[in-house]
Design a protein around this motif. Sequence first.
Motif, mmCIF file in Angstrom:
data_model
loop_
_atom_site.group_PDB
_atom_site.id
_atom_site.type_symbol
_atom_site.label_atom_id
_atom_site.label_comp_id
_atom_site.label_asym_id
_atom_site.label_seq_id
_atom_site.Cartn_x
_atom_site.Cartn_y
_atom_site.Cartn_z
ATOM 1 N N SER A 48 0.832 -1.204 0.000
ATOM 2 C CA SER A 48 0.000 0.000 0.000
ATOM 3 C C SER A 48 0.869 1.259 0.000
ATOM 4 O O SER A 48 0.379 2.341 -0.269
ATOM 5 C CB SER A 48 -0.936 0.009 1.208
ATOM 6 O OG SER A 48 -0.203 -0.084 2.411
ATOM 7 N N TRP A 81 -4.860 -3.652 15.842
ATOM 8 C CA TRP A 81 -4.874 -3.469 14.398
ATOM 9 C C TRP A 81 -5.282 -4.732 13.648
ATOM 10 O O TRP A 81 -5.253 -4.757 12.425
ATOM 11 C CB TRP A 81 -3.507 -2.968 13.911
ATOM 12 C CG TRP A 81 -3.287 -1.541 14.274
ATOM 13 C CD1 TRP A 81 -2.585 -1.066 15.345
ATOM 14 C CD2 TRP A 81 -3.795 -0.399 13.595
ATOM 15 N NE1 TRP A 81 -2.627 0.303 15.363
ATOM 16 C CE2 TRP A 81 -3.362 0.737 14.295
ATOM 17 C CE3 TRP A 81 -4.576 -0.225 12.450
ATOM 18 C CZ2 TRP A 81 -3.680 2.029 13.889
ATOM 19 C CZ3 TRP A 81 -4.879 1.072 12.043
ATOM 20 C CH2 TRP A 81 -4.438 2.176 12.775
ATOM 21 N N SER A 95 2.719 4.414 7.779
ATOM 22 C CA SER A 95 1.260 4.450 7.654
ATOM 23 C C SER A 95 0.547 4.651 8.986
ATOM 24 O O SER A 95 -0.658 4.877 9.009
ATOM 25 C CB SER A 95 0.758 3.158 7.009
ATOM 26 O OG SER A 95 0.847 2.085 7.941
ATOM 27 N N HIS A 98 -1.633 1.044 9.676
ATOM 28 C CA HIS A 98 -2.373 0.361 8.616
ATOM 29 C C HIS A 98 -1.611 -0.834 8.061
ATOM 30 O O HIS A 98 -2.202 -1.751 7.499
ATOM 31 C CB HIS A 98 -2.739 1.342 7.503
ATOM 32 C CG HIS A 98 -3.627 2.437 7.990
ATOM 33 N ND1 HIS A 98 -4.961 2.237 8.257
ATOM 34 C CD2 HIS A 98 -3.361 3.719 8.318
ATOM 35 C CE1 HIS A 98 -5.484 3.365 8.704
ATOM 36 N NE2 HIS A 98 -4.543 4.276 8.757
ATOM 37 N N ASP A 99 -0.278 -0.826 8.212
ATOM 38 C CA ASP A 99 0.544 -1.978 7.864
ATOM 39 C C ASP A 99 1.699 -2.042 8.849
ATOM 40 O O ASP A 99 1.926 -1.114 9.624
ATOM 41 C CB ASP A 99 1.036 -1.901 6.414
ATOM 42 C CG ASP A 99 2.001 -0.770 6.147
ATOM 43 O OD1 ASP A 99 1.892 0.284 6.818
ATOM 44 O OD2 ASP A 99 2.865 -0.921 5.287
ATOM 45 N N ASP A 120 0.097 -6.049 5.252
ATOM 46 C CA ASP A 120 -0.524 -4.864 4.674
ATOM 47 C C ASP A 120 -1.976 -4.765 5.128
ATOM 48 O O ASP A 120 -2.437 -5.517 5.991
ATOM 49 C CB ASP A 120 -0.430 -4.920 3.143
ATOM 50 C CG ASP A 120 -0.253 -3.538 2.519
ATOM 51 O OD1 ASP A 120 -0.735 -2.549 3.097
ATOM 52 O OD2 ASP A 120 0.353 -3.461 1.442
ATOM 53 N N GLU A 121 -2.724 -3.867 4.528
ATOM 54 C CA GLU A 121 -4.107 -3.622 4.921
ATOM 55 C C GLU A 121 -5.002 -4.847 4.779
ATOM 56 O O GLU A 121 -6.021 -4.952 5.455
ATOM 57 C CB GLU A 121 -4.663 -2.451 4.115
ATOM 58 C CG GLU A 121 -3.959 -1.154 4.445
ATOM 59 C CD GLU A 121 -4.354 -0.008 3.540
ATOM 60 O OE1 GLU A 121 -4.942 -0.236 2.469
ATOM 61 O OE2 GLU A 121 -4.061 1.141 3.915
#
Length: 154
Positions: A48, A81, A95, A98-99, A120-121
């Motif tokens: 991302s 997360w 990020s 988010h990652d 990653d997301e």
Amino acid sequence: MLRPSHRRPRTCRQRDPARATAAAAAALLQHNGGVPRRRRCPTTFPTSWADDHVQVSRLLCVGGDDGIDSAFGSAYLVAEWDYPDVGVVLLDTPSGGHDTVMLDYRRCGPTGEPAVVHVDEDRVPREVAPSFAAFVAALELVTAGEDEDQDDDG
């Protein structure tokens, strides 16, 4: 930031030997957290952040209020997360959650050398290096402009 201490990584290994590798422990002994000079790791897959690499912003420390073994450390980050529970969150990314980059113990078990994965997301762990030592060796300097958010949205 915490000062380096030979006791902190050893204490982490004593609490949970599967959570600290020799290479990671050596890095923590020397630096115990902080911003690496080389923060860009090439990947064979898009992330991302970029088409060809993952960027890290900080090596987490051991001990203290924000260490990997603290109340807001790796276990907290995995839960907060929704990262896969494959090992230890060891590096932050730009990020902001988010990652992430983690040590992955799925193949090696609690006493082997874990791979380093990017999550990653989509929350799928993808290997970026077969070991922490290989990950550190692969890190490159960040080029001009890469420290900025690379989203096309502005």
